[in-house]
Design an enzyme around this catalytic site. Structure first.
Site, PDB file in Angstrom:
ATOM      1  N   HIS A  77       0.834  -1.201   0.000  1.00 43.26           N
ATOM      2  CA  HIS A  77       0.000   0.000   0.000  1.00 43.26           C
ATOM      3  C   HIS A  77       0.868   1.250   0.000  1.00 43.26           C
ATOM      4  CE1 HIS A  77       0.577   0.811   4.367  1.00 43.26           C
ATOM      5  NE2 HIS A  77       0.488  -0.497   4.532  1.00 43.26           N
ATOM      6  N   ASP A  79      -0.286   4.384   1.043  1.00 44.07           N
ATOM      7  CA  ASP A  79      -0.632   5.373   2.058  1.00 44.07           C
ATOM      8  C   ASP A  79       0.092   5.094   3.371  1.00 44.07           C
ATOM      9  OD1 ASP A  79      -2.320   3.043   2.323  1.00 44.07           O
ATOM     10  OD2 ASP A  79      -3.597   4.167   3.702  1.00 44.07           O
ATOM     11  N   ASP A 109       6.455   0.757   7.226  1.00 46.59           N
ATOM     12  CA  ASP A 109       5.071   0.447   6.846  1.00 46.59           C
ATOM     13  C   ASP A 109       4.573   1.411   5.775  1.00 46.59           C
ATOM     14  OD1 ASP A 109       2.527  -0.651   6.858  1.00 46.59           O
ATOM     15  OD2 ASP A 109       1.922   0.308   8.727  1.00 46.59           O
ATOM     16  N   GLU A 141      -5.009   1.571   2.446  1.00 50.08           N
ATOM     17  CA  GLU A 141      -4.994   0.376   3.295  1.00 50.08           C
ATOM     18  C   GLU A 141      -5.167   0.755   4.757  1.00 50.08           C
ATOM     19  OE1 GLU A 141      -3.209  -2.749   5.885  1.00 50.08           O
ATOM     20  OE2 GLU A 141      -2.630  -0.652   5.649  1.00 50.08           O
ATOM     21  N   GLU A 142      -4.562   1.868   5.141  1.00 47.72           N
ATOM     22  CA  GLU A 142      -4.526   2.236   6.558  1.00 47.72           C
ATOM     23  C   GLU A 142      -5.894   2.629   7.117  1.00 47.72           C
ATOM     24  OE1 GLU A 142      -2.186   1.605   8.367  1.00 47.72           O
ATOM     25  OE2 GLU A 142      -0.244   1.867   7.417  1.00 47.72           O
ATOM     26  N   GLU A 169       4.045  -6.235   3.932  1.00 45.90           N
ATOM     27  CA  GLU A 169       3.910  -5.600   5.247  1.00 45.90           C
ATOM     28  C   GLU A 169       5.124  -5.962   6.110  1.00 45.90           C
ATOM     29  OE1 GLU A 169       1.685  -3.550   6.471  1.00 45.90           O
ATOM     30  OE2 GLU A 169      -0.049  -3.700   5.136  1.00 45.90           O
ATOM     31  N   HIS A 357       3.413   3.250  12.839  1.00 46.00           N
ATOM     32  CA  HIS A 357       2.361   4.078  13.440  1.00 46.00           C
ATOM     33  C   HIS A 357       2.865   4.830  14.668  1.00 46.00           C
ATOM     34  CE1 HIS A 357      -1.122   1.510  11.539  1.00 46.00           C
ATOM     35  NE2 HIS A 357      -0.078   1.618  10.749  1.00 46.00           N
TER      36      HIS A 357
END
Length: 386
Positions: A77, A79, A109, A141-142, A169, A357
């Site tokens: 992904h 984003d 990520d 995705e997030e 991932e 994150h």
């Protein structure tokens, strides 16, 4: 065709990290850059726009499409989560070397994997391909695997990719063959607004919602005692985990609230059906608030994923890294939606989810470089070997 020189993996990661692809923003500038970089002889590019046109998936392929699904797809992904925390030690969208790590939002990520995957395709001589190599880069995705769902539910011609997919991932280069899914539900209770001095003129929407929350807590406790199939692969949390995450209602203490919403997230194990769990929530709430009307809506779904332990892709990747046995993760990925259209997915990439994150997200440089070597090996086996 692109005249852009082939960058090193680290230099490409630096370029990718510089794009603020937070999910609240359009990813089109990022897609434009990657498209220009991959616009080389023998590479076919296709965009799949989001319904509102502000986002896009990017599909890139080299080699002839095959009816047997042979070859390899690399997926990730584009984003990232916001980088608004004040604790960053360097600009979050500037790749910074700190000791033996690269620091940036998305370094782990998952722009580290994206840089490796994009360069594996860009650096190929298409004429040498015996079987196709493809990239599937997704949006959002997030915030609920929206791009992967768009791909899975879109034009079937866009889905003619090699069936075996590595979703990159961050797993610290461990091979993951199962993950949980997630459903997001919203309960809405309606009342009637009135001045709190005249309660007989109103109806408080928060009160039945509170009873519903208590009933959901009971459901959570019962589910924690259950052991559904495949729970043994998630030893820390071997059940479907329910969380009452957001409650919103009321505007002031002197106003009887006319509306209250409850948002619930439930992490489902492979094989569990979103519809059945949603109906279970409905029944529990209805039993707690007899006579009260409420609405139950789905806010999104990210399906669980399971690859057979004997699958060739799983065995091949485990052999490359010397891994024995099954590994799983409790978070959802795009692989859940990709699996619904017959793609066989393994989760495998550099970096750790434990630093994702968070401020000062990083990827170990040695692990990043090792990831590139492993992808070289698997691409050679899958796409170049006779």
């Amino acid at each position: 065709m692109s005249s852009a020189p082939l960058l090193s993996d680290s230099a490409l990661l630096e370029r990718l990290a510089a794009f603020d692809t937070t999910s609240r923003l359009s990813n089109i500038p990022f897609v434009d850059f990657v498209s220009d970089y991959l616009d080389r002889p023998g590479i076919r590019l296709e965009r799949m726009r989001s319904p509102d046109g502000t986002k896009a998936n990017l599909i890139a392929r080299a080699g002839a499409d095959r009816d047997d699904g042979e070859g390899l797809t690399l997926s990730g992904h584009m984003d990232v989560v916001p980088a608004d925390e004040p604790d960053w030690g360097s600009p979050p969208f500037t790749l910074t070397r700190l000791g033996e790590t690269y620091v940036a939002r998305g370094a782990a990520d998952m722009k580290g994997f994206l840089a490796l995957a994009i360069n594996r395709l860009a650096g190929l001589e298409p004429a040498r391909l015996r079987r196709p190599l493809a990239l599937l880069l997704t949006y959002d995705e997030e915030i609920g695997t929206l791009g992967a769902r768009r791909f899975a539910e879109g034009d079937s011609s866009a889905r003619r990719l090699p069936r075996d997919v590595i979703v990159g991932e961050p797993t610290s280069l461990r091979v993951v063959r199962l993950h949980k899914g997630m459903i997001r539900l919203q309960l809405t209770f309606h009342g009637r607004a009135a001045h709190s001095g005249y309660p007989h003129l109103g109806r408080n929407a928060i009160e039945p919602a509170a009873r519903a929350i208590d009933a959901l807590a009971g459901l959570r406790a019962r589910m924690e005692a259950e052991r559904p199939p495949h729970g043994e692969h998630f030893p820390e949390v071997p059940y479907a985990a329910l969380n009452v995450g957001v409650v919103t209602g009321g505007s002031a203490v002197n106003v009887i609230p006319d509306r209250c919403t409850i948002q619930v997230g439930i992490r489902l194990l492979p094989g569990m059906k979103a519809e059945a769990m949603t109906e279970r929530v409905r029944e529990v709430v209805a039993g707690a608030v007899p006579g009260e009307s409420f609405e139950l809506a789905s806010l999104g779904e990210s399906p669980a994923m399971m690859l057979d332990e004997s699958a060739v892709l799983h065995r091949e990747l485990c052999g490359l890294v010397g891994q024995r046995g099954t590994e799983s993760v409790a978070f959802a990925t795009d692989a859940g939606w990709l699996q619904t259209v017959g793609l066989r997915c393994a989760i495998f990439g550099p970096g750790s989810i434990e630093v994702a994150h968070r401020p000062n997200e990083f990827i170990p440089i040695a692990e990043f470089l090792r990831g590139g070597e492993l992808l070289d090996d698997i691409v050679r086996r899958r796409c170049l070997a006779g």
